[in-house]
Design a protein around this motif. Structure first.
Motif, PDB file in Angstrom:
ATOM      1  N   ARG A   4       6.929 -10.830 -15.150  1.00  0.00           N
ATOM      2  CA  ARG A   4       5.891  -9.308 -14.507  1.00  0.00           C
ATOM      3  C   ARG A   4       6.960  -8.363 -14.555  1.00  0.00           C
ATOM      4  NH1 ARG A   4       3.542 -12.077  -9.205  1.00  0.00           N
ATOM      5  NH2 ARG A   4       5.459 -12.877  -8.858  1.00  0.00           N
ATOM      6  N   ILE A   5       7.102  -6.821 -13.900  1.00  0.00           N
ATOM      7  CA  ILE A   5       7.338  -5.886 -13.233  1.00  0.00           C
ATOM      8  C   ILE A   5       7.096  -5.448 -11.860  1.00  0.00           C
ATOM      9  CG2 ILE A   5       8.136  -3.439 -13.667  1.00  0.00           C
ATOM     10  CD1 ILE A   5       6.998  -3.708 -16.254  1.00  0.00           C
ATOM     11  N   PRO A   6       8.239  -6.180 -11.566  1.00  0.00           N
ATOM     12  CA  PRO A   6       8.193  -5.953  -9.946  1.00  0.00           C
ATOM     13  C   PRO A   6       8.601  -4.649  -9.176  1.00  0.00           C
ATOM     14  CG  PRO A   6       9.774  -7.383 -10.248  1.00  0.00           C
ATOM     15  CD  PRO A   6       9.738  -6.751 -11.242  1.00  0.00           C
ATOM     16  N   PHE A   7       8.231  -4.100  -8.752  1.00  0.00           N
ATOM     17  CA  PHE A   7       8.263  -2.271  -8.239  1.00  0.00           C
ATOM     18  C   PHE A   7       8.040  -2.179  -6.771  1.00  0.00           C
ATOM     19  CE2 PHE A   7       3.420  -3.243  -8.600  1.00  0.00           C
ATOM     20  CZ  PHE A   7       3.296  -2.472  -7.192  1.00  0.00           C
ATOM     21  N   PHE A   8       9.003  -1.081  -6.127  1.00  0.00           N
ATOM     22  CA  PHE A   8       8.633  -0.921  -4.479  1.00  0.00           C
ATOM     23  C   PHE A   8       8.698   0.586  -5.149  1.00  0.00           C
ATOM     24  CE2 PHE A   8      13.082  -1.364  -5.839  1.00  0.00           C
ATOM     25  CZ  PHE A   8      13.484  -0.496  -5.382  1.00  0.00           C
ATOM     26  N   ARG A   9       8.150   1.265  -3.531  1.00  0.00           N
ATOM     27  CA  ARG A   9       8.210   2.780  -3.508  1.00  0.00           C
ATOM     28  C   ARG A   9       9.270   3.409  -2.729  1.00  0.00           C
ATOM     29  NH1 ARG A   9       5.132   6.281  -5.640  1.00  0.00           N
ATOM     30  NH2 ARG A   9       4.709   7.564  -3.611  1.00  0.00           N
ATOM     31  N   SER A  10      10.393   4.725  -3.349  1.00  0.00           N
ATOM     32  CA  SER A  10      11.093   4.688  -2.910  1.00  0.00           C
ATOM     33  C   SER A  10      11.074   6.183  -2.076  1.00  0.00           C
ATOM     34  CB  SER A  10      12.697   5.197  -4.115  1.00  0.00           C
ATOM     35  OG  SER A  10      13.699   6.569  -3.713  1.00  0.00           O
ATOM     36  N   PRO A  11      11.897   6.542  -1.122  1.00  0.00           N
ATOM     37  CA  PRO A  11      11.539   7.257  -0.507  1.00  0.00           C
ATOM     38  C   PRO A  11      12.084   9.035  -1.330  1.00  0.00           C
ATOM     39  CG  PRO A  11      13.660   6.584   0.238  1.00  0.00           C
ATOM     40  CD  PRO A  11      13.128   5.705  -0.844  1.00  0.00           C
ATOM     41  N   VAL A  12      12.331   8.951  -2.624  1.00  0.00           N
ATOM     42  CA  VAL A  12      13.654   9.689  -3.326  1.00  0.00           C
ATOM     43  C   VAL A  12      12.633   9.785  -4.363  1.00  0.00           C
ATOM     44  CG1 VAL A  12      15.484   8.226  -3.974  1.00  0.00           C
ATOM     45  CG2 VAL A  12      15.084  11.090  -3.574  1.00  0.00           C
ATOM     46  N   ALA A  13      12.582  11.281  -5.061  1.00  0.00           N
ATOM     47  CA  ALA A  13      11.938  10.984  -6.653  1.00  0.00           C
ATOM     48  C   ALA A  13      12.850  10.867  -7.826  1.00  0.00           C
ATOM     49  CB  ALA A  13      11.003  12.057  -6.764  1.00  0.00           C
ATOM     50  N   GLY A  14      12.802  10.337  -8.438  1.00  0.00           N
ATOM     51  CA  GLY A  14      13.618  10.168  -9.870  1.00  0.00           C
ATOM     52  C   GLY A  14      14.302  11.257 -10.371  1.00  0.00           C
ATOM     53  N   ARG A  67       7.785   8.228  -7.699  1.00  0.00           N
ATOM     54  CA  ARG A  67       8.655   7.492  -6.777  1.00  0.00           C
ATOM     55  C   ARG A  67       8.628   6.338  -6.454  1.00  0.00           C
ATOM     56  NH1 ARG A  67       9.593  11.344  -1.157  1.00  0.00           N
ATOM     57  NH2 ARG A  67      10.317  12.831  -1.735  1.00  0.00           N
ATOM     58  N   THR A  68       8.019   5.474  -7.799  1.00  0.00           N
ATOM     59  CA  THR A  68       8.021   3.923  -7.853  1.00  0.00           C
ATOM     60  C   THR A  68       8.542   3.524  -8.523  1.00  0.00           C
ATOM     61  OG1 THR A  68       5.096   4.508  -7.656  1.00  0.00           O
ATOM     62  CG2 THR A  68       6.052   1.937  -8.731  1.00  0.00           C
ATOM     63  N   VAL A  69       9.317   2.549  -8.206  1.00  0.00           N
ATOM     64  CA  VAL A  69      10.750   2.171  -9.048  1.00  0.00           C
ATOM     65  C   VAL A  69      10.309   0.775  -9.527  1.00  0.00           C
ATOM     66  CG1 VAL A  69      12.692   1.108  -8.512  1.00  0.00           C
ATOM     67  CG2 VAL A  69      12.462   3.070  -7.047  1.00  0.00           C
ATOM     68  N   TYR A  70      10.192   0.969 -10.721  1.00  0.00           N
ATOM     69  CA  TYR A  70      10.051   0.052 -10.867  1.00  0.00           C
ATOM     70  C   TYR A  70      11.527  -1.090 -12.259  1.00  0.00           C
ATOM     71  CZ  TYR A  70       5.559   1.543 -12.203  1.00  0.00           C
ATOM     72  OH  TYR A  70       4.609   2.664 -11.809  1.00  0.00           O
ATOM     73  N   ILE A  71      11.310  -2.541 -12.074  1.00  0.00           N
ATOM     74  CA  ILE A  71      12.446  -3.554 -12.327  1.00  0.00           C
ATOM     75  C   ILE A  71      12.731  -4.437 -13.330  1.00  0.00           C
ATOM     76  CG2 ILE A  71      14.124  -4.930 -11.691  1.00  0.00           C
ATOM     77  CD1 ILE A  71      13.540  -4.137  -8.408  1.00  0.00           C
ATOM     78  N   GLY A  72      13.270  -3.519 -14.513  1.00  0.00           N
ATOM     79  CA  GLY A  72      13.003  -4.226 -15.374  1.00  0.00           C
ATOM     80  C   GLY A  72      13.850  -5.347 -15.437  1.00  0.00           C
ATOM     81  N   CYS A  84      21.833 -18.653 -12.455  1.00  0.00           N
ATOM     82  CA  CYS A  84      21.756 -17.614 -11.971  1.00  0.00           C
ATOM     83  C   CYS A  84      20.496 -16.742 -12.138  1.00  0.00           C
ATOM     84  CB  CYS A  84      22.370 -16.486 -12.240  1.00  0.00           C
ATOM     85  SG  CYS A  84      24.861 -17.388 -11.462  1.00  0.00           S
ATOM     86  N   GLY A  85      19.768 -15.962 -11.124  1.00  0.00           N
ATOM     87  CA  GLY A  85      18.251 -15.613 -10.698  1.00  0.00           C
ATOM     88  C   GLY A  85      18.153 -15.695  -9.363  1.00  0.00           C
ATOM     89  N   GLY A  86      17.597 -14.548  -9.368  1.00  0.00           N
ATOM     90  CA  GLY A  86      16.160 -14.134  -7.473  1.00  0.00           C
ATOM     91  C   GLY A  86      15.089 -15.295  -8.098  1.00  0.00           C
ATOM     92  N   LYS A  87      14.094 -14.459  -7.021  1.00  0.00           N
ATOM     93  CA  LYS A  87      13.071 -15.350  -7.786  1.00  0.00           C
ATOM     94  C   LYS A  87      11.943 -14.028  -8.063  1.00  0.00           C
ATOM     95  CE  LYS A  87      13.906 -18.499  -3.480  1.00  0.00           C
ATOM     96  NZ  LYS A  87      12.965 -19.170  -2.190  1.00  0.00           N
ATOM     97  N   LEU A  88      12.004 -12.917  -7.486  1.00  0.00           N
ATOM     98  CA  LEU A  88      11.157 -11.842  -7.886  1.00  0.00           C
ATOM     99  C   LEU A  88      10.931 -11.796 -10.180  1.00  0.00           C
ATOM    100  CD1 LEU A  88      12.332  -9.090  -5.704  1.00  0.00           C
ATOM    101  CD2 LEU A  88      10.761 -10.248  -5.148  1.00  0.00           C
ATOM    102  N   ALA A  89      12.771 -11.368 -10.475  1.00  0.00           N
ATOM    103  CA  ALA A  89      12.088 -11.207 -11.956  1.00  0.00           C
ATOM    104  C   ALA A  89      13.716 -12.077 -11.961  1.00  0.00           C
ATOM    105  CB  ALA A  89      11.376  -9.969 -12.649  1.00  0.00           C
ATOM    106  N   VAL A 112       7.796  -6.434  -2.418  1.00  0.00           N
ATOM    107  CA  VAL A 112       7.628  -5.968  -3.519  1.00  0.00           C
ATOM    108  C   VAL A 112       6.669  -6.301  -4.214  1.00  0.00           C
ATOM    109  CG1 VAL A 112       9.131  -6.580  -6.324  1.00  0.00           C
ATOM    110  CG2 VAL A 112      10.153  -5.946  -4.265  1.00  0.00           C
ATOM    111  N   GLY A 113       5.902  -4.981  -4.555  1.00  0.00           N
ATOM    112  CA  GLY A 113       4.451  -5.443  -5.961  1.00  0.00           C
ATOM    113  C   GLY A 113       4.653  -6.133  -7.354  1.00  0.00           C
ATOM    114  N   PHE A 114       3.934  -6.219  -8.006  1.00  0.00           N
ATOM    115  CA  PHE A 114       3.786  -6.805  -9.736  1.00  0.00           C
ATOM    116  C   PHE A 114       3.330  -6.264 -10.014  1.00  0.00           C
ATOM    117  CE2 PHE A 114       6.478 -10.495  -6.873  1.00  0.00           C
ATOM    118  CZ  PHE A 114       7.274  -9.770  -7.473  1.00  0.00           C
ATOM    119  N   ILE A 115       3.143  -5.857 -11.333  1.00  0.00           N
ATOM    120  CA  ILE A 115       2.296  -5.128 -12.165  1.00  0.00           C
ATOM    121  C   ILE A 115       2.812  -5.889 -14.170  1.00  0.00           C
ATOM    122  CG2 ILE A 115       3.760  -3.784 -12.956  1.00  0.00           C
ATOM    123  CD1 ILE A 115       0.901  -1.656 -13.526  1.00  0.00           C
TER     124      ILE A 115
END
Length: 336
Positions: A320-330, A309-314, A290-295, A16-19
């Motif tokens: 920071r905002i984690p993101f990853f690539r999806s095999p399908v467009a939103g 196809r880039t998925v951003y996690i609020g 509770c809570g994970g490490k990414l955000a 996972v990347g971050f922005i």
């Protein structure tokens, strides 16, 4: 018939990347065609993250029609907490304000006006999320009518509702939800999908041209195993979502099958939390453990990028905002 593009798809947290940086409570994220991201921020506004990665905080400024009232100005400046965001037709922001319990409109320069804060002469309740459809109608969720919303984190309360705001004003469309959270329409805008956070499920409503409900049913599992917060459709018809505090990204297929896409859960404190919830004994300390490490505390999922196809996690506790690539467009939003 071709298979589902998310068949077998899982995200390794290590990829996972971050922005963004230094964000505060980036709960809801809007993506634009040019690559811009706009994130709700607890400092009282939104952060614009430009395509080149630079960012700028735009804070809310109370419209001059309200600023002459000292009580109103203080309520606004000390209590504002932008939660859900949507673009209005002119590119300004519709803001569901979890702090002031109001539906607001904010320009891109920060000037803010109140659109609605009462219903039938009473406060509308704990405003959570806002959505604009292709017809320009504005949909609003109220998680609970209880002033202290923490008391609504209970398996025994269902006082949330969905309202619509149009030229006739604000009115209730459906109620009796367990902590109403994000909502989304399907591609045809035939069904409105409603998150019930403490119900741990998604309910969908068939909506007619008069904004009235003609059918109501559970979509997917009766219990997804976690507190759902945000949702978003992809172009195949999968409904993606987040488990807040237990920090998962999941998808429910058009057939109703539940798939885990990304798991960043810390399972031991999550189990303690859900055991306490079953006893109606949730406390802030149990939640904060509770809570994970990414955000920590995944709150929303947004499709963006030129190909959607880039998925951003609020999140509620990430900076920071984690993101990853999806095999399908939103599924494109109404502003896209």
């Amino acid at each position: 018939m071709a298979g589902n593009p998310i068949d077998g798809f899982e995200v390794d947290p290590a990829t996972v990347g971050f922005i963004g940086e230094g964000l505060q409570r980036p709960e809801c994220i809007l993506a634009e065609r040019d690559g811009s991201l706009w994130s709700a921020d607890a400092r009282g506004g939104v952060v614009h993250i430009r395509p080149d990665g630079s960012q700028h905080l735009v804070t809310q400024q109370l419209d001059e029609r309200f600023s002459a009232n000292a009580d109103e100005a203080e309520r606004f400046t000390t209590g504002t907490l932008p939660n859900g965001l949507a673009f209005d037709r002119d590119g300004s922001f519709l803001v569901s304000n979890f702090g002031t319990d109001r539906l607001e409109r904010m320009t891109r320069e920060g000037q803010t006006a109140v659109l609605a804060d009462t219903l039938d002469g009473k406060p509308i309740g704990k405003v959570n999320f806002v959505l604009r459809d292709s017809k320009g109608r504005v949909w609003l969720t109220i998680s609970t009518r209880i002033v202290n919303w923490m008391q609504a984190i209970s398996p025994n309360l269902a006082d949330g509702y969905v309202a619509v705001f149009d030229e006739q004003g604000l009115r209730v469309v459906a109620d009796g939800f367990r902590f109403t959270n994000e909502i989304r329409f399907d591609a045809a805008e035939e069904w409105l999908y409603v998150v019930e956070t403490t119900g741990r499920r998604i309910t969908r409503l068939r909506i007619d041209d008069r904004c009235e409900v003609t059918a109501r049913e559970t979509f997917g599992p009766d219990d997804t195993g976690g507190f759902i917060d945000g949702i978003a459709f992809d172009s195949h018809g999968n409904l993606w979502g987040t488990h807040v505090m237990s920090d998962r990204i999941f998808a429910i297929t058009p057939e109703g099958d539940f798939r885990v896409i990304l798991d960043d859960d810390n399972p031991a404190p999550s189990k303690v939390l859900y055991d306490a919830f079953a006893r109606d004994a949730v406390t802030p300390d149990l939640m904060l453990a509770c809570g994970g490490k990414l955000a920590p505390w995944f709150a929303s999922v947004t499709f963006g990028g030129p190909d959607l196809r880039t998925v951003y996690i609020g999140s509620l506790r990430g900076t920071r905002i984690p993101f990853f690539r999806s095999p399908v467009a939103g599924l494109p939003m109404s502003h896209w």
